[in-house]
Design an enzyme around this catalytic site. Structure first.
Site, PDB file in Angstrom:
ATOM      1  N   ASN A   1      -2.029  -6.365   6.955  1.00 54.20           N
ATOM      2  CA  ASN A   1      -0.677  -5.828   7.143  1.00 54.20           C
ATOM      3  C   ASN A   1      -0.604  -4.401   6.590  1.00 54.20           C
ATOM      4  O   ASN A   1      -0.844  -4.182   5.400  1.00 54.20           O
ATOM      5  CB  ASN A   1       0.329  -6.743   6.413  1.00 54.20           C
ATOM      6  CG  ASN A   1       1.760  -6.359   6.705  1.00 54.20           C
ATOM      7  OD1 ASN A   1       2.095  -5.178   6.811  1.00 54.20           O
ATOM      8  ND2 ASN A   1       2.610  -7.365   6.827  1.00 54.20           N
TER       9      ASN A   1
ATOM     10  N   HIS B   1       0.836  -1.206   0.000  1.00 53.11           N
ATOM     11  CA  HIS B   1       0.000   0.000   0.000  1.00 53.11           C
ATOM     12  C   HIS B   1       0.869   1.254   0.000  1.00 53.11           C
ATOM     13  O   HIS B   1       1.852   1.351   0.725  1.00 53.11           O
ATOM     14  CB  HIS B   1      -0.895  -0.005   1.249  1.00 53.11           C
ATOM     15  CG  HIS B   1      -1.822   1.156   1.307  1.00 53.11           C
ATOM     16  ND1 HIS B   1      -2.998   1.208   0.587  1.00 53.11           N
ATOM     17  CD2 HIS B   1      -1.748   2.338   1.972  1.00 53.11           C
ATOM     18  CE1 HIS B   1      -3.614   2.357   0.822  1.00 53.11           C
ATOM     19  NE2 HIS B   1      -2.871   3.053   1.660  1.00 53.11           N
TER      20      HIS B   1
ATOM     21  N   GLY C   1       1.705  -2.625   5.688  1.00 53.91           N
ATOM     22  CA  GLY C   1       2.662  -2.467   4.598  1.00 53.91           C
ATOM     23  C   GLY C   1       2.268  -3.220   3.346  1.00 53.91           C
ATOM     24  O   GLY C   1       2.962  -3.137   2.331  1.00 53.91           O
ATOM     25  N   GLU C   2       1.199  -3.976   3.416  1.00 53.64           N
ATOM     26  CA  GLU C   2       0.782  -4.761   2.251  1.00 53.64           C
ATOM     27  C   GLU C   2      -0.584  -4.263   1.763  1.00 53.64           C
ATOM     28  O   GLU C   2      -0.671  -3.242   1.112  1.00 53.64           O
ATOM     29  CB  GLU C   2       0.822  -6.255   2.592  1.00 53.64           C
ATOM     30  CG  GLU C   2       2.246  -6.673   3.006  1.00 53.64           C
ATOM     31  CD  GLU C   2       2.434  -8.167   3.256  1.00 53.64           C
ATOM     32  OE1 GLU C   2       1.667  -8.985   2.723  1.00 53.64           O
ATOM     33  OE2 GLU C   2       3.374  -8.518   3.999  1.00 53.64           O
ATOM     34  N   MET C   3      -1.654  -4.934   2.136  1.00 61.47           N
ATOM     35  CA  MET C   3      -2.963  -4.508   1.641  1.00 61.47           C
ATOM     36  C   MET C   3      -3.594  -3.439   2.538  1.00 61.47           C
ATOM     37  O   MET C   3      -4.533  -2.758   2.132  1.00 61.47           O
ATOM     38  CB  MET C   3      -3.869  -5.725   1.467  1.00 61.47           C
ATOM     39  CG  MET C   3      -3.321  -6.665   0.382  1.00 61.47           C
ATOM     40  SD  MET C   3      -4.023  -8.331   0.421  1.00 61.47           S
ATOM     41  CE  MET C   3      -5.462  -8.114  -0.628  1.00 61.47           C
TER      42      MET C   3
END
Lengths: 334, 334
Positions: free
Chosen positions: B125, B85, B127-129
């Protein structure tokens, strides 16, 4: 004003036609059925399909054509404006790639005349895929599976950007969506629509929507001013077709978007500011036609619009040929 | 040191077996054939497939499971570390989802014991989705097509994150890749490999690679220290299994990655620092086995590794059910 000329013709022809048969019934209406794609060069289409899904056409190795024209999601990204390289916010709503072969030109401002012209744009746009045509070709040329496929299709060992965009365009030409319930109705299946949907269609026509949303794509074939009756207020920097023609009269003229699959291609307008079909119908009525649709009217038109969802392109997810040791590394964080 | 015990067993069995037939021939080898997936609940798998491709499980509406575990690209993103993201740089290389059902645990550090446990991780997460499980469920619950599908599969009107991750895991369990040339050879088709590939396999075994890369997935079934003979130098912050067990002995212990489809899952290692198979084989030889493979040896092992590419999952690109007016808007730029 096209609707002043076109609309009465449609009505008159419809009245004349009566129940004269399937073909004529379809011919009478301002919206025409979509014909299935005819594929003359399957190898070219298959190559284009791979390229459409290939993130290696972007600097980051993360963005493909399908990222913003997602074929799982109506050929769009369902975002107000797209996300480009380094999470840049795009200036405009990504138009659906579905039925884009029926458009008079590509992009909202029509700056590309053909799908092939369009296909090269995002690859080299610093705010989108942020690559260069040269690097894209170098990358593809380093991938043995692609070299073999380009050779089979084009008969040459040398990949060129013209071949790349030609293949992508050939794939995109197959992305038509026939067989919607509305098309079935057009073709004579009178049970294909409910009464409410049919009333919505009649209201759509009677209100003048078909002035702009006509033809096989129910749009896509003319440029029209956004804000005919009252100005459209937007924080979007997009100024429309004036950017191409340099004629002040073309300011805020945008290509009329297709209404095919419009249930899937939210949010709406060039700035993506209409989140729902109900909002879009309301705004269009007010600023384009000077009409305030009642809630029941709005709901009927929306019901009609949802009958325009056709068969979505169906094909196995493409498997991409692997990079070789010589393939340039993607640079997502440079 | 597992290779001291496992490897001789494999050799002895192989020597004993001789040419005793197909089934036995496969049984003798430290790497075993992959069995095709058996689907007991097709509706659950279809639902999971849609969810796997659905960007609405991310805050931005732009990232799906398939973004980093791209099934067109060996179930990986072919990046050193993933993009999350807001274009955040991930801390670790995205492992392939292919054959992940054969792993002893999920993630490089094995912090999820099951595919279902894993599936919830990236969604929430930051830092991810960058979504939350609550918002993911609210979103799905607002989509009539999903509600109907969850009801058909689970018999309830209420979507839960457990159902979401169960469906994704069920889909992932189908992502096995049988029928590689190496598997054909294992099953008795002695012409399936070239001499060079076979020599590569012998060298792979004789050098001790099968100590860690064994079983149906040629890896994935143990945790091993990265840097047995000499330390592995990396700027990656990942510390391996110690993060889970809190035992210092587990520092830099990582799950051994599968070598299935390794031709497709570049770049290599938890930090993605090995761009090519030749580099990966060279580093592994030196730091894990204390061996310096000559160029011809390296090339033979690489040739063998490329025979591990199996049938890639083949299915029509899923078409996702559209959002409704009640679906929360994605927030890519918040």
């Amino acid at each position: 004003m096209p609707r002043r000329t076109l609309f009465p013709v449609a009505v008159v022809v419809a009245l004349m036609a009566g129940t004269a048969g399937i073909a004529l019934a379809a011919m009478d209406e301002p919206i025409q059925p979509i014909a299935p794609a005819k594929v003359s060069n399957p190898g070219l289409v298959e190559l284009g399909k791979k390229l459409f899904f290939d993130t290696r056409l972007s600097k980051s190795g993360f963005i493909s054509c399908n990222s913003c024209h997602n074929l799982s999601m109506g050929g769009s990204d369902n975002l107000k404006t797209s996300i480009g390289h380094n999470w840049q916010k795009g200036p405009i709503n990504a138009p659906t790639v579905l039925n884009s072969s029926l458009n008079v030109a590509q992009f909202w401002d029509g700056r590309a005349l053909t799908l092939q012209d369009q296909a090269g744009g995002p690859i080299a746009n610093p705010g989108e895929m942020a690559f260069t045509h040269t690097l894209a070709v170098t990358t593809l040329q380093s991938i043995p599976g692609y070299v073999a496929e380009f050779k089979a299709v084009f008969g040459t060992d040398k990949v060129s950007i013209e071949e790349v965009t030609k293949a992508i365009a050939a794939f995109e030409e197959t992305l038509v969506t026939p067989n919607s319930r509305f098309d079935k109705w057009l073709m004579g299946d009178k049970g294909a629509l409910t009464n409410a949907e049919l009333e919505g269609y009649e209201l759509f026509k009677d209100s003048g929507c078909t002035a702009c949303h006509n033809g096989a794509a129910a749009g896509g074939n003319t440029f029209q001013k956004m804000g005919v009756v009252e100005p459209y207020k937007s924080s979007s920097p997009a100024e429309g077709r004036v950017a191409v023609t340099k004629e002040e009269a073309d300011r805020f003229n945008f290509k009329v978007p297709t209404l095919r699959n419009v249930e899937l291609t939210y949010p709406y307008f060039h700035d993506g500011e209409a989140a729902t079909l109900a909002q879009a119908v309301d705004v269009m009525g007010r600023i384009q036609l000077g009409k305030r649709f009642t809630e029941p009217e709005n709901a009927k038109i929306v019901a009609f619009l949802k009958t325009l969802t056709g068969d979505q392109p169906s094909f196995p997810l493409p498997i991409l040929p692997p990079s070789s040791d010589k393939t340039p590394q993607p640079k997502p964080f440079d």
